[in-house]
Design a protein around this motif. Sequence first.
Motif, PDB file in Angstrom:
ATOM      1  N   TRP A 151      26.918  46.471  92.357  1.00 14.78           N
ATOM      2  CA  TRP A 151      27.642  46.147  91.131  1.00 14.78           C
ATOM      3  C   TRP A 151      28.627  44.992  91.292  1.00 14.78           C
ATOM      4  CZ3 TRP A 151      29.055  51.143  87.905  1.00 14.78           C
ATOM      5  CH2 TRP A 151      27.859  51.723  87.460  1.00 14.78           C
ATOM      6  N   ASP A 155      28.622  41.747  89.023  1.00  8.28           N
ATOM      7  CA  ASP A 155      29.805  41.435  88.218  1.00  8.28           C
ATOM      8  C   ASP A 155      30.225  39.973  88.375  1.00  8.28           C
ATOM      9  OD1 ASP A 155      30.870  43.183  86.356  1.00  8.28           O
ATOM     10  OD2 ASP A 155      31.801  44.470  87.855  1.00  8.28           O
ATOM     11  N   SER A 159      30.604  37.526  85.314  1.00  7.28           N
ATOM     12  CA  SER A 159      31.874  36.851  85.067  1.00  7.28           C
ATOM     13  C   SER A 159      31.659  35.360  84.810  1.00  7.28           C
ATOM     14  CB  SER A 159      32.809  37.050  86.265  1.00  7.28           C
ATOM     15  OG  SER A 159      34.019  36.355  86.074  1.00  7.28           O
ATOM     16  N   ASN A 186      31.179  43.301  81.852  1.00 10.86           N
ATOM     17  CA  ASN A 186      31.851  43.923  82.996  1.00 10.86           C
ATOM     18  C   ASN A 186      31.150  45.262  83.186  1.00 10.86           C
ATOM     19  OD1 ASN A 186      33.717  45.866  84.288  1.00 10.86           O
ATOM     20  ND2 ASN A 186      35.126  44.129  84.340  1.00 10.86           N
TER      21      ASN A 186
END
Length: 208
Positions: A151, A155, A159, A186
């Motif tokens: 994860w 992420d 982002s 997110n």
Amino acid sequence: MEYSKEFKAALSQLSSVEKDRLIFRLLRKDEILSKKLYFELIDEETVDQKRDAMEELIKEKVEYASKYISNQKYFIVLIRKISAQITEHVKVTTDKFGDISLNLLLINEILESNEKLSRQRFNDVYKLYLYIINKIVKALALTKKLDEDYWMEIDEYLSVAHEKITANIYLEKLFINNGIDFNWLNIERIPDHFDLIIKDIKNQGFLK
């Protein structure tokens, strides 16, 4: 497709020569299966190494494709070809992480050309933008099913995507108009029932 016990028994009774002939006949008709078996049985490269190579390929090919942004029909053709190569990589290697990371990298590399894209007429880039939105949505859906160990890396891609999307006014508005919440970029904020939310959005005629 499920195979009956009788069919399996018949296959097991084939001689080694007959089995070999059958296997090679199947491999000639299925290039992906052939590449998958080669990868699993012979290839010395690991999944990670092949993913790294794909990352470089994506960057190189998107950079080339960006020369044709003003010709959106051709640009999308080039992007879809890159996407097809990602799909092949995933089918051959069963790279679940790469299925997400490589597609997000593709989007982020496309959006490196935000300045050029912003100079195009919205009608001309609409299909591309919708393509990007659907790629992001699919990545989010797959991420929810991915091992949590990955994860943090995903992420990072999300982002970057978030930053680039919100830097493109028309793309940002199209995300919003299609019911996509930027909070979802997110991982911890992706709803547990994400698939149902997207299904409902599509039933309302969006993301198409």
